[in-house]
Design a protein around this motif. Sequence first.
Motif, short mmCIF file in Angstrom:
data_model
loop_
_atom_site.label_atom_id
_atom_site.label_comp_id
_atom_site.label_asym_id
_atom_site.label_seq_id
_atom_site.Cartn_x
_atom_site.Cartn_y
_atom_site.Cartn_z
N PHE A 173 -24.60 -23.27 45.03
CA PHE A 173 -26.06 -23.34 45.15
C PHE A 173 -26.53 -22.28 46.14
N LEU A 174 -27.76 -21.84 45.95
CA LEU A 174 -28.35 -20.82 46.83
C LEU A 174 -29.71 -21.31 47.30
N ARG A 175 -29.91 -21.29 48.62
CA ARG A 175 -31.21 -21.68 49.18
C ARG A 175 -31.73 -20.55 50.05
N ILE A 176 -32.98 -20.19 49.81
CA ILE A 176 -33.62 -19.08 50.54
C ILE A 176 -34.53 -19.68 51.61
N ARG A 177 -34.29 -19.26 52.83
CA ARG A 177 -35.11 -19.77 53.93
C ARG A 177 -36.49 -19.10 53.87
N PRO A 178 -37.56 -19.89 54.03
CA PRO A 178 -38.90 -19.29 53.96
C PRO A 178 -39.19 -18.41 55.18
N MET A 230 -39.73 -8.73 52.24
CA MET A 230 -38.86 -9.60 51.46
C MET A 230 -37.94 -8.76 50.58
N CYS A 231 -36.63 -8.98 50.73
CA CYS A 231 -35.64 -8.26 49.92
C CYS A 231 -35.03 -9.12 48.84
N LEU A 232 -35.21 -10.45 48.92
CA LEU A 232 -34.60 -11.37 47.97
C LEU A 232 -35.68 -12.22 47.31
N ARG A 233 -35.70 -12.20 46.00
CA ARG A 233 -36.70 -12.96 45.24
C ARG A 233 -36.01 -13.75 44.14
N VAL A 234 -36.61 -14.90 43.82
CA VAL A 234 -36.06 -15.76 42.77
C VAL A 234 -36.47 -15.20 41.42
N LYS A 235 -35.47 -14.98 40.55
CA LYS A 235 -35.76 -14.50 39.21
C LYS A 235 -35.86 -15.66 38.23
N THR A 236 -34.87 -16.53 38.19
CA THR A 236 -34.88 -17.77 37.40
C THR A 236 -34.30 -18.88 38.27
N SER A 237 -34.17 -20.06 37.68
CA SER A 237 -33.60 -21.18 38.43
C SER A 237 -32.12 -21.00 38.71
N ARG A 238 -31.49 -19.95 38.10
CA ARG A 238 -30.07 -19.72 38.30
C ARG A 238 -29.75 -18.29 38.72
N SER A 239 -30.77 -17.49 39.01
CA SER A 239 -30.52 -16.09 39.36
C SER A 239 -31.54 -15.61 40.38
N VAL A 240 -31.16 -14.55 41.13
CA VAL A 240 -32.04 -13.93 42.12
C VAL A 240 -31.93 -12.42 42.00
N ASP A 271 -26.49 -13.69 39.08
CA ASP A 271 -26.76 -14.76 38.13
C ASP A 271 -25.58 -15.74 38.11
N GLY A 272 -25.83 -16.94 37.57
CA GLY A 272 -24.76 -17.93 37.39
C GLY A 272 -24.71 -19.01 38.44
N PHE A 273 -25.70 -19.09 39.34
CA PHE A 273 -25.71 -20.16 40.34
C PHE A 273 -25.95 -21.51 39.67
N SER A 274 -25.45 -22.55 40.28
CA SER A 274 -25.74 -23.90 39.77
C SER A 274 -27.22 -24.20 39.89
N GLN A 275 -27.83 -23.73 40.96
CA GLN A 275 -29.27 -23.89 41.16
C GLN A 275 -29.70 -22.97 42.29
N VAL A 276 -30.85 -22.32 42.13
CA VAL A 276 -31.45 -21.49 43.16
C VAL A 276 -32.69 -22.20 43.68
N PHE A 277 -32.73 -22.40 44.99
CA PHE A 277 -33.87 -23.07 45.62
C PHE A 277 -34.75 -22.01 46.29
N SER A 278 -35.97 -21.94 45.86
CA SER A 278 -36.91 -20.95 46.41
C SER A 278 -37.32 -21.34 47.82
N PRO A 279 -37.99 -20.43 48.53
CA PRO A 279 -38.40 -20.74 49.92
C PRO A 279 -39.30 -21.96 50.04
N ASP A 280 -40.04 -22.30 48.99
CA ASP A 280 -40.95 -23.45 49.08
C ASP A 280 -40.31 -24.74 48.56
N SER A 281 -39.01 -24.76 48.31
CA SER A 281 -38.34 -25.98 47.86
C SER A 281 -38.23 -26.97 49.01
N SER A 282 -38.46 -28.23 48.71
CA SER A 282 -38.39 -29.27 49.74
C SER A 282 -36.96 -29.80 49.86
#
Length: 546
Positions: A20-25, A52-62, A81-92
């Motif tokens: 999993f990948l989580r991006i800190r806001p 910002m150098c890292l952006r969410v492309k889909t729920s499984r890629s950045v 690509d291929g992450f189980s889930q990508v959590f954007s900076p606004d994910s709780s």
Amino acid sequence: MDPATEETSDMAKSESLGLFLRIRPLLQSGVRVDRNPRFRRKSAFEPWFQKMCLRVKTSRSVTLSPPLALERGRTKTEVYDGFSQVFSPDSSQEEVYEKMMRPLVEDFLKGKSGMLAAFGPSGSGKTHTIFGCNRQPGMMPLALQQIFKETSDSTRSLFISIFEIRCEGGKEERVFDLSPNGVDLTMHRSTLKGLHEVVISDWRHGEFVISQALLRRATSPTNANSQSSRSQCVINLRIVDDKSNGEVNDQANDGVLIIVDLAGAEREKRTGNQGVRLLESNFINKTSMVFCLCLRSLLEHQKNPMKPLEKHFQDSLLTKYLRDYMEGKKRMALILTVKAGGEDYHNTSCLLKQATPYMEIKFNNEPSKRRLSPSFVLKGYKEKLEVAEHEIQHLRESNLELEKELKDLKSQIEVQRLDDDQVAEETQRLKESNLELEKEVKDLKSLMDVQISGDDQWDDSVVEDLPSPNKNAISPLKEERDRLARRRKGKKWSSLEEDTLRAGVEQYGVGCWKLILTSNQDIFGERTQVDLKDKWRNLTRRNAHH
């Protein structure tokens, strides 16, 4: 089994590592406040969206894009690509828990062991993701709430243990128990000796125990983080069925859920660490490197089974403790925490390049075997020992009985052999006597024939020449009668002989006439074994009539 069926079965039992990948806001002010003045001067005039150098492309890629300062070089935009889930900076925290942590907890309640490890650079939000705060509880508090919610009506107890691994003063690694009564621990192979487990009554009690443990955890401020973790923190959760009392039960659960908060890798230029802090950074970076080497070796071994699995886990106490996970024997999930700012581009790029191949790692997903408590194991061994001692005693008694039977059988065989010898001797003697008698009878017949023939041809002239008969001559028949009369006459048994015979039978047994006769030769005198046997038969009959 068919190879295709076997391969399908193996695939069903294993699953890929959850990555999993989580991006800190970023800060809402638009500009990240960096403690290092060099980076603050360079980035203070850039808008937040340009940083910002890292952006969410889909729920499984950045998408990772280099900052403006690096675009002039050969660095290009990359897609991971291929992450189980990508959590954007606004994910709780709740969203992260539902996607990542809830499946691990549900499997844990079903008896499957699992581990979640938070991995990333310093200040990227690992500790916040795992523990959270009062307003935003992290994975650990939310997991406790779910566990007690689903086990409220059951008779199971939750045990929790917390410890940290740190390096004090640049010396060797040490393990410290963070529980209220915790002490220094020692590790033997992959087992910690003396680790204290606390029984949790409800999820609030669990949160209190964890908060007290975090107060004892080693932390220190650095240029990259106001409260940087200086140790690797490990939390173990274990559920035991109260009715089982440690016994094996197919429906009982004794899986283990491990939560690992790894200290973030640090760059010396970025943190500005010196002295003791620098030695701690070296320890943290070494642990992170060994952790990655174990996963890389596991991945290479799974791709090419002919390549041996390297034993990198021996280079760190953390990986030694997590050996089963480092060798793919138990399920593991990994959450990468990164910062999206341009000043963090190099850290983020290195982490993604290093960790994204790990998503191909496979782990077994079978229910864990039940671990028995030491007291129950000792009790089981004592019971088995008592059963074994009872069986040994029974075998000893059986052996004594067999030895007695064997002795009696040998005695009977010896008596029978003696009787057979006596019968053979008597038979031989009778045969010899019969032969002698037959010879004598034959001689008598010859004499009688001669006498008869002489009477028929009697001549007086011959008689005159014959010598006068011997008046003392004895007839052969009379000699036989005399010989038979000269046989041993019966001798009456004395009381001493009878008592001696009874004592001999009592000592040696019935049938041992030779032993009795030899032992009391001075009393029995000329009596034979046959005499002793006949006398005993007569005594036995006499006692029976009386």
